[in-house]
Design a protein around this motif. Structure first.
Motif, mmCIF file in Angstrom:
data_model
loop_
_atom_site.group_PDB
_atom_site.id
_atom_site.type_symbol
_atom_site.label_atom_id
_atom_site.label_comp_id
_atom_site.label_asym_id
_atom_site.label_seq_id
_atom_site.Cartn_x
_atom_site.Cartn_y
_atom_site.Cartn_z
ATOM 1 N N VAL A 100 -18.470 -83.268 37.502
ATOM 2 C CA VAL A 100 -17.200 -83.157 36.791
ATOM 3 C C VAL A 100 -17.357 -82.100 35.704
ATOM 4 O O VAL A 100 -18.457 -81.890 35.175
ATOM 5 C CB VAL A 100 -16.760 -84.501 36.178
ATOM 6 N N PHE A 139 -20.777 -78.761 33.036
ATOM 7 C CA PHE A 139 -20.598 -79.696 34.137
ATOM 8 C C PHE A 139 -21.645 -80.804 34.033
ATOM 9 O O PHE A 139 -22.745 -80.588 33.506
ATOM 10 C CB PHE A 139 -20.735 -78.979 35.487
ATOM 11 N N ARG A 173 -16.685 -75.288 40.638
ATOM 12 C CA ARG A 173 -15.439 -76.067 40.651
ATOM 13 C C ARG A 173 -14.996 -76.373 42.079
ATOM 14 O O ARG A 173 -14.535 -77.473 42.377
ATOM 15 C CB ARG A 173 -14.346 -75.309 39.903
ATOM 16 N N CYS A 223 -17.264 -79.664 42.306
ATOM 17 C CA CYS A 223 -16.276 -80.526 41.648
ATOM 18 C C CYS A 223 -15.163 -80.953 42.595
ATOM 19 O O CYS A 223 -14.385 -81.848 42.272
ATOM 20 C CB CYS A 223 -15.653 -79.818 40.445
#
Length: 485
Positions: free
Chosen positions: A208, A219, A249, A253
């Motif tokens: 995340v 992160f 990301r 993520c």
């Protein structure tokens, strides 16, 4: 023949929470989006076998099914998709894989299951794919597939087996993917339209993103991540090191976005600098400059040069599979509705002077017939066109950017930010790129922007000539930078 009990002892699969919901759904179109290492491909393999076991038996007691497994290129199909499949369903247990036909016929218990592995790499592949009679289909890495192919595949499933052999107890199209960009058809269907008959499932990311600090993005491991029991320790943390934030990301993520592959045509463009915070308004008294790119994917960019010499790109018009006659009508409508009363100067791709083989009219003829007086841009030299945009991007005017783009120009901004790019040339040991930008959905609007700038005089500025007299600065003129934070 192997029995189901014997195979169960060899194959153990436990679905994660998101994938368990996927398996429980009976939607005709189903998709799973997740980070790398989340078990998506394995879930797709298990889903096909599970559905094969549930088919109705024919008169001879055999449950028949036929599935297509599709990837965009043969190399990725062989190196990733097929490898995962044979790891779970090895030839010594389920039957030999036909390398010449790229087909695996599985026989176990009362099941006879055909799995056809197909790519879309060669010109005839799509035609062959869309002539199949199938039970179901799996698109591996669906973000690389055009929506038209996914739609067409829906018409090829539920055609096997025939009713006399039991018919289809289940049929459908399943898909897995890493996150696509927000302008992709997956995002539109999953997040905006949500049509009936479609279900999308999103797995939590492996990491995340935290609030940024002075060193940039941060992160951390996601406690909700799935499939961690089947991954090595610190799987995501070890892979994040040295990766750009946009890569982390998207792939770790599991957030919508893009990772640019290639060299941007306009590395000078910075979204944080060159995109306005609010909608830009046209300046009274300054002519509206329009750049046009032709073809079946025509595009237009609308802009103005301010008295200070700074540029505003006020809007875009992007079309797909649209004939020039229709585009001319749409262009005229946009000009009348958004900028009535302004002087309009239109500059088009010089290649638009070539006559059509259908009615011998050029795009400029069609524009004139629609009441739009357009003229060819003075040059089509790629270097001159690029520099006509790059020069204002690097220019500061009164301490402000020399070019500002309206935030509603989404395709143009995406192209300028790197989607309009030089494709990497595959050479071992060195990094090289093609000399011409890649043709994609972003190239047309970026080409239109170049015709706007070179047609409005920025080409002469590149060559060191005067770009024409500047309009007088009004004392209380609209300042588009005033509201910027």
């Amino acid at each position: 023949m192997n029995t189901t009990a014997e195979l169960t002892r060899r194959i153990r699969y436990v679905a994660s929470p998101t994938l368990a919901r996927f398996h429980a759904s009976n939607a005709f179109y189903r998709g799973v989006m997740g980070p790398v290492g989340s078990g998506k491909s394995t879930a797709m393999c298990m889903e096909l076998v599970q559905r094969a076991q549930r088919q109705r038996p024919g008169p001879d007691g055999i449950r028949r099914s036929r599935f297509a497994v599709v990837r965009n290129t043969y190399r990725e199909l062989a190196d990733t998709t097929l490898k995962t499949w044979l790891d779970w369903f090895p030839e010594d247990l389920f039957g030999r894989f036909g390398h010449s036909s790229m087909t695996h016929v599985l026989r176990f218990a009362d099941v006879r299951m055909e799995v056809l592995f197909r790519s879309l790499e060669r010109p005839g592949d799509l035609k062959k794919l869309l002539s199949l009679e199938l039970t179901g289909a799996w698109f591996n890495e669906a973000r690389e597939m055009p929506k038209t192919i996914v739609d067409a595949m829906g018409d090829r499933v539920e055609r096997y087996p025939a009713k006399r052999d039991g018919g289809c107890a289940w049929a459908g199209v399943i898909m897995d993917t890493n996150p696509p960009d927000t302008d992709h058809w997956w995002y539109r269907l999953a997040e905006e339209e949500r049509p009936g008959g479609w279900e999308f499932f999103s797995q939590p990311g492996g990491v995340v993103e935290l609030s940024p600090d002075g060193d940039g993005p941060r992160f951390a491991p996601n406690p909700q991540a799935e499939n961690l029991d089947n991954l090595p320790p610190h799987y995501y943390a070890r892979r994040m090191a040295g990766k750009p934030a946009d890569h982390v990301r998207v792939y770790y993520c599991s957030k919508y976005g893009s990772v640019q592959d290639g060299k941007p045509v306009f590395p000078e463009f910075r979204t944080s600098v060159h995109v306005a915070r609010e909608e830009l308004r046209a300046v009274e008294g300054a002519p509206l400059q329009v750049g046009l790119d032709f073809g079946l994917t025509p595009a237009a960019v609308f802009g103005q040069r301010l008295a200070s010499g700074a540029w505003l790109w006020l809007g875009e018009l992007v079309a797909e599979d649209m004939a020039m006659t229709r585009f001319a009508e749409e262009l005229r409508r946009v000009l009348a509705e958004r900028w009535p009363g302004l002087e309009v100067l239109v500059h088009g791709d010089p290649a638009g002077t070539q006559r059509s083989q259908v009615d011998e009219r050029t795009p400029f003829d069609i524009l004139r017939a629609s009441g739009i007086a357009a003229r060819p841009a003075p040059s089509n030299d790629p270097l001159l066109r690029r520099e006509a945009v790059a020069l204002p991007l690097t220019r500061m005017v009164d301490g402000r950017p020399g070019l500002l783009v309206d935030p509603q120009c989404r395709v143009l901004i995406k192209g300028m930010a790197g989607a309009y790019r030089y494709r990497r040339v595959e050479l071992a040991g060195e990094e090289r790129y093609k000399d011409e930008p890649e043709k994609n959905r972003y190239s047309h609007v970026c080409d239109a922007a170049q015709y706007l700038m070179i047609g409005a005089g920025e080409g002469r500025a590149v060559l060191g000539c005067e770009s024409g007299p500047r309009p007088a600065r009004a004392e209380n003129a609209y300042d588009p930078f005033r509201r910027r934070a």
